[in-house]
Design a protein around this motif. Structure first.
Motif, short mmCIF file in Angstrom:
data_model
loop_
_atom_site.label_atom_id
_atom_site.label_comp_id
_atom_site.label_asym_id
_atom_site.label_seq_id
_atom_site.Cartn_x
_atom_site.Cartn_y
_atom_site.Cartn_z
N HIS A 11 0.83 -1.21 0.00
CA HIS A 11 0.00 0.00 0.00
C HIS A 11 0.86 1.26 0.00
CE1 HIS A 11 -3.42 2.59 0.76
NE2 HIS A 11 -2.75 3.12 1.76
N LEU A 12 1.96 1.25 0.78
CA LEU A 12 2.87 2.40 0.82
C LEU A 12 3.53 2.64 -0.53
CD1 LEU A 12 4.53 1.83 4.30
CD2 LEU A 12 3.00 3.71 3.67
N MET A 13 3.61 1.60 -1.35
CA MET A 13 4.21 1.73 -2.69
C MET A 13 3.13 1.82 -3.77
SD MET A 13 7.50 -0.83 -2.37
CE MET A 13 6.56 -2.24 -1.81
N ASP A 14 1.95 2.34 -3.39
CA ASP A 14 0.84 2.49 -4.34
C ASP A 14 0.46 1.18 -4.99
OD1 ASP A 14 0.56 5.23 -3.86
OD2 ASP A 14 2.15 5.70 -5.29
N GLY A 15 0.52 0.10 -4.24
CA GLY A 15 0.20 -1.21 -4.81
C GLY A 15 -0.83 -1.94 -3.98
N ARG A 16 -0.89 -3.26 -4.19
CA ARG A 16 -1.85 -4.08 -3.48
C ARG A 16 -1.33 -5.50 -3.42
NH1 ARG A 16 -6.22 -6.08 -7.38
NH2 ARG A 16 -5.15 -6.01 -9.37
N VAL A 17 -1.93 -6.31 -2.55
CA VAL A 17 -1.59 -7.73 -2.44
C VAL A 17 -2.87 -8.53 -2.57
CG1 VAL A 17 0.42 -7.37 -0.96
CG2 VAL A 17 -1.80 -7.78 0.06
N GLY A 18 -2.74 -9.80 -2.87
CA GLY A 18 -3.92 -10.64 -2.99
C GLY A 18 -3.54 -12.10 -3.00
N VAL A 19 -4.59 -12.93 -3.07
CA VAL A 19 -4.38 -14.37 -3.11
C VAL A 19 -5.42 -14.97 -4.06
CG1 VAL A 19 -5.85 -14.76 -1.08
CG2 VAL A 19 -4.19 -16.50 -1.74
N ASP A 20 -4.97 -15.91 -4.87
CA ASP A 20 -5.85 -16.70 -5.71
C ASP A 20 -5.74 -18.13 -5.22
OD1 ASP A 20 -6.51 -14.51 -7.42
OD2 ASP A 20 -4.59 -14.76 -8.44
N SER A 21 -6.87 -18.73 -4.86
CA SER A 21 -6.82 -20.05 -4.25
C SER A 21 -7.87 -20.96 -4.88
CB SER A 21 -7.07 -19.92 -2.75
OG SER A 21 -6.93 -21.16 -2.12
N ARG A 22 -7.47 -22.22 -5.09
CA ARG A 22 -8.40 -23.23 -5.60
C ARG A 22 -8.26 -24.48 -4.75
NH1 ARG A 22 -7.63 -22.43 -12.03
NH2 ARG A 22 -8.70 -20.44 -12.11
N LEU A 23 -9.38 -24.97 -4.30
CA LEU A 23 -9.41 -26.15 -3.44
C LEU A 23 -8.72 -27.32 -4.14
CD1 LEU A 23 -10.48 -27.27 -0.77
CD2 LEU A 23 -12.56 -27.96 -1.97
N GLY A 24 -7.79 -27.92 -3.44
CA GLY A 24 -7.08 -29.08 -3.97
C GLY A 24 -5.93 -28.74 -4.91
N GLU A 25 -5.80 -27.46 -5.30
CA GLU A 25 -4.72 -27.07 -6.22
C GLU A 25 -3.68 -26.18 -5.56
OE1 GLU A 25 -5.97 -25.59 -10.01
OE2 GLU A 25 -7.66 -26.97 -10.10
N GLY A 26 -4.07 -25.45 -4.53
CA GLY A 26 -3.11 -24.58 -3.85
C GLY A 26 -3.47 -23.12 -3.98
N SER A 27 -2.57 -22.28 -3.52
CA SER A 27 -2.80 -20.84 -3.50
C SER A 27 -1.61 -20.11 -4.11
CB SER A 27 -2.99 -20.35 -2.06
OG SER A 27 -4.08 -21.01 -1.46
N THR A 28 -1.93 -19.00 -4.74
CA THR A 28 -0.90 -18.11 -5.27
C THR A 28 -1.06 -16.75 -4.60
OG1 THR A 28 -0.93 -19.20 -7.43
CG2 THR A 28 0.02 -16.98 -7.34
N PHE A 29 -0.03 -16.33 -3.89
CA PHE A 29 -0.02 -15.01 -3.26
C PHE A 29 0.74 -14.07 -4.17
CE2 PHE A 29 -0.57 -18.08 0.06
CZ PHE A 29 -1.50 -17.50 0.92
N TRP A 30 0.23 -12.86 -4.36
CA TRP A 30 0.85 -11.92 -5.29
C TRP A 30 0.80 -10.51 -4.73
CZ3 TRP A 30 -2.60 -8.18 -6.61
CH2 TRP A 30 -3.95 -8.48 -6.50
N PHE A 31 1.65 -9.66 -5.29
CA PHE A 31 1.59 -8.24 -4.92
C PHE A 31 1.94 -7.40 -6.14
CE2 PHE A 31 6.11 -8.80 -4.52
CZ PHE A 31 6.66 -7.54 -4.79
N GLU A 32 1.46 -6.17 -6.11
CA GLU A 32 1.81 -5.17 -7.11
C GLU A 32 2.37 -3.98 -6.37
OE1 GLU A 32 -1.86 -4.28 -9.05
OE2 GLU A 32 -1.90 -6.15 -10.17
N ALA A 33 3.38 -3.34 -6.94
CA ALA A 33 3.97 -2.13 -6.35
C ALA A 33 4.58 -1.29 -7.46
CB ALA A 33 5.02 -2.50 -5.31
#
Length: 191
Positions: A11-33
């Motif tokens: 947020h301090l770098m004018d960005g955001r973070v998030g997660v994409d998750s699918r049951l049984g497949e795993g999660s992807t954590f990401w950020f933008e800055a």
């Protein structure tokens, strides 16, 4: 760093973070800055791991030096620890002024970074107590505070602190202050 801290930093770098998750497949954590383009100096490799600009102070003289970070805010602790560890410093952490006094009773530090507003014992009271301990008069104590008014700075100096570092912490400014206040003779012998 943890998701809450990562979100704050993005947020301090004018960005955001998030997660994409699918049951049984795993999660992807990401950020933008947003980052400014950096020009590399001749011979500098983009993959050399350097986190600072070519104009940053040479912190190699700080490697192995021991500092005490006195900070009650977990987020501020993590940010300061990251900056201090990147400079090669050996860091102990106290969560308030009374813990700092106890640390100084049983350890020798090259420098103390002291937050001002903390529970149990604030930075002013802790500094006064440390200055009364054997060897406590010699150790540099640098105030870490968001209070940048002249009277706040003067209160730090009146309590026996050597200098004042404003929050949010500027990495180059922090390293310049440490290079200024950590005794040069001991720094050379450590190198």
């Amino acid at each position: 760093l943890g998701l809450v801290i990562s979100r704050r930093l993005a947020h301090l770098m004018d960005g955001r973070v998030g997660v994409d998750s699918r049951l049984g497949e795993g999660s992807t954590f990401w950020f933008e800055a947003r980052f400014m383009p950096v020009e590399l100096s001749p011979g500098q490799n983009v993959n050399d791991g350097a986190l600072y600009s070519p104009d940053s102070p040479d912190v190699s003289a700080l490697r192995g030096r021991r500092v005490l970070l006195v900070e009650d805010n977990v987020f501020n602790q993590e940010v300061a620890l990251e900056l201090l560890n990147e400079a090669g410093l050996d860091v102990d952490v106290a969560n308030h002024g009374l813990e700092a006094v106890e640390c100084v009773k049983s350890n020798v530090y090259d420098c103390i970074l002291m937050d001002m507003q903390m529970p149990v014992m604030d930075g002013i009271a802790a500094t006064i107590a440390i200055r009364k301990l054997p060897g406590g008069a010699q150790v540099p104590i640098l105030a870490l505070t968001a209070n940048a008014f002249g009277e706040d700075r003067q209160a730090c100096l009146d309590a026996g602190m050597n200098d004042h570092i404003a929050k949010p912490i500027d990495p180059d400014g922090l390293h310049q202050s440490l290079l200024k206040w950590i005794p040069a003779v001991r720094r050379q012998s450590a190198a």
